[in-house]
Design an enzyme around this catalytic site. Sequence first.
Site, PDB file in Angstrom:
ATOM      1  N   ASN A   9       0.865  -1.183   0.000  1.00 32.96           N
ATOM      2  CA  ASN A   9       0.000   0.000   0.000  1.00 32.96           C
ATOM      3  C   ASN A   9       0.900   1.231   0.000  1.00 32.96           C
ATOM      4  O   ASN A   9       1.444   1.601   1.033  1.00 32.96           O
ATOM      5  CB  ASN A   9      -0.902  -0.005   1.246  1.00 32.96           C
ATOM      6  N   TRP A  10       1.041   1.835  -1.179  1.00 29.39           N
ATOM      7  CA  TRP A  10       1.948   2.985  -1.301  1.00 29.39           C
ATOM      8  C   TRP A  10       1.379   4.243  -0.646  1.00 29.39           C
ATOM      9  O   TRP A  10       2.081   5.221  -0.486  1.00 29.39           O
ATOM     10  CB  TRP A  10       2.201   3.290  -2.772  1.00 29.39           C
ATOM     11  N   LYS A  11       0.090   4.248  -0.358  1.00 29.31           N
ATOM     12  CA  LYS A  11      -0.581   5.464   0.133  1.00 29.31           C
ATOM     13  C   LYS A  11      -0.309   6.619  -0.851  1.00 29.31           C
ATOM     14  O   LYS A  11      -0.242   6.377  -2.053  1.00 29.31           O
ATOM     15  CB  LYS A  11      -0.134   5.792   1.551  1.00 29.31           C
ATOM     16  N   HIS A  92      -9.702   1.219   4.756  1.00 24.07           N
ATOM     17  CA  HIS A  92      -8.423   1.483   5.439  1.00 24.07           C
ATOM     18  C   HIS A  92      -8.670   2.512   6.539  1.00 24.07           C
ATOM     19  O   HIS A  92      -9.470   3.444   6.368  1.00 24.07           O
ATOM     20  CB  HIS A  92      -7.392   1.999   4.426  1.00 24.07           C
ATOM     21  N   GLU A  94      -7.088   4.964   7.497  1.00 25.93           N
ATOM     22  CA  GLU A  94      -6.858   6.371   7.118  1.00 25.93           C
ATOM     23  C   GLU A  94      -8.070   6.939   6.381  1.00 25.93           C
ATOM     24  O   GLU A  94      -8.381   8.120   6.504  1.00 25.93           O
ATOM     25  CB  GLU A  94      -5.566   6.472   6.285  1.00 25.93           C
ATOM     26  N   GLU A 164      -5.721  -4.573  10.766  1.00 32.06           N
ATOM     27  CA  GLU A 164      -4.705  -3.535  10.927  1.00 32.06           C
ATOM     28  C   GLU A 164      -5.015  -2.717  12.174  1.00 32.06           C
ATOM     29  O   GLU A 164      -5.827  -1.773  12.114  1.00 32.06           O
ATOM     30  CB  GLU A 164      -4.702  -2.612   9.712  1.00 32.06           C
ATOM     31  N   GLY A 170       2.090   2.593  10.622  1.00 33.14           N
ATOM     32  CA  GLY A 170       3.030   3.686  10.411  1.00 33.14           C
ATOM     33  C   GLY A 170       3.704   4.179  11.671  1.00 33.14           C
ATOM     34  O   GLY A 170       4.336   5.240  11.676  1.00 33.14           O
ATOM     35  N   SER A 209       3.149  -1.823  10.471  1.00 37.99           N
ATOM     36  CA  SER A 209       4.599  -1.774  10.700  1.00 37.99           C
ATOM     37  C   SER A 209       5.292  -3.116  10.488  1.00 37.99           C
ATOM     38  O   SER A 209       6.241  -3.454  11.202  1.00 37.99           O
ATOM     39  CB  SER A 209       4.897  -1.227  12.109  1.00 37.99           C
ATOM     40  N   GLY A 230       2.723  -1.023   4.316  1.00 36.98           N
ATOM     41  CA  GLY A 230       2.816   0.393   3.958  1.00 36.98           C
ATOM     42  C   GLY A 230       4.270   0.808   3.758  1.00 36.98           C
ATOM     43  O   GLY A 230       4.856   0.625   2.700  1.00 36.98           O
ATOM     44  N   GLY A 231       4.875   1.346   4.808  1.00 35.49           N
ATOM     45  CA  GLY A 231       6.229   1.912   4.724  1.00 35.49           C
ATOM     46  C   GLY A 231       7.242   0.987   4.062  1.00 35.49           C
ATOM     47  O   GLY A 231       8.026   1.422   3.203  1.00 35.49           O
TER      48      GLY A 231
HETATM   49  C1  PEP Z   1      -0.935   0.275   5.854  1.00 36.58           C
HETATM   50  O1  PEP Z   1      -0.868   1.338   5.300  1.00 36.58           O
HETATM   51  O2  PEP Z   1      -1.904  -0.457   5.641  1.00 36.58           O
HETATM   52  C2  PEP Z   1       0.150  -0.124   6.757  1.00 36.58           C
HETATM   53  C3  PEP Z   1       0.061  -1.269   7.374  1.00 36.58           C
HETATM   54  O3  PEP Z   1       1.201   0.749   6.877  1.00 36.58           O
HETATM   55  P1  PEP Z   1       2.608   0.468   7.633  1.00 36.58           P
HETATM   56  O4  PEP Z   1       3.123  -0.869   7.129  1.00 36.58           O
HETATM   57  O5  PEP Z   1       3.485   1.602   7.254  1.00 36.58           O
HETATM   58  O6  PEP Z   1       2.322   0.414   9.098  1.00 36.58           O
END
Ligand code: PEP
Length: 246
Positions: A9-11, A92, A94, A164, A170, A209, A230-231
């Site tokens: 997930n590049w966001k 999600h 966010e 999640e 994040g 994370s 994500g990251g």
């Molecule tokens: C996400 O955006 O769904 C996510 C899990 O981000 P991260 O891995 O950065 O916590």
Amino acid sequence: MRNKILAANWKMNLTASEAHDWLVEFNEIDSDKSNIEFRLYAPNIFLSDLAKSQSMHIGAQNVHPSDSGAFTGEVSILQLVSVGTQSVLIGHSERRSYFHESDAFLKEKVDACVKHKLPFIFCCGESLEIREKDEHLSFISAQLSAAILHLNTSDLSLLTIAYEPIWAIGTGQTADTDQINEVHAFIRKVLRESFSEDGVNVSILYGGSVNASNAKSIFACPDVDGGLIGGASLNASNFLELASSF
Ligand code: PEP
């Protein structure tokens, strides 16, 4: 049979040339990619170009439930599919928190995906406040009831769930394996109760994370079928490295 899935997930990150270079790098890395379904959830403006390469499952991070209409700035399933998009993220945290997407609105998106037979990852998870009150299981149960549990078993092939915990997204703070096992087993139980044995075949991903140093223990949890990343997905080789943790 549950698929093993690694979803990036590049966001709202990367430019067009960086997105292109990511995919080139991902494809050039010489490793066995056959046992895992890799997916890339990219910003909408890159979907068309990324999908043209036909080298990877390309998904969108969001969708509007209507087929068309006066919804400035939004994108429909028909539009996403017309540029080669193969699935979408729904719910999600966010989207839920920054854009105030309600359970009822998320159900509309789920129903639109079912109508158009577009696969989707439904995201759920609790805030720190809810976990500290030990109300995380009932909270997640309510999220599933509101948007998922009305589905017909024949629609379950479209569904993947991502657990999640919001406090782990994040933040660098991952849920520990006891916490992950508890919630994933709980979601599996809810799916079995609602859909009998068909529910057991739904893949459940963990997100929050995940990185190269914690992925092995997370992916070893019996009800974890992969990750929403994500990251650690912003760099193609870091993302691909996670596959060796299964
Ligand atoms: C996400 O955006 O769904 C996510 C899990 O981000 P991260 O891995 O950065 O916590």
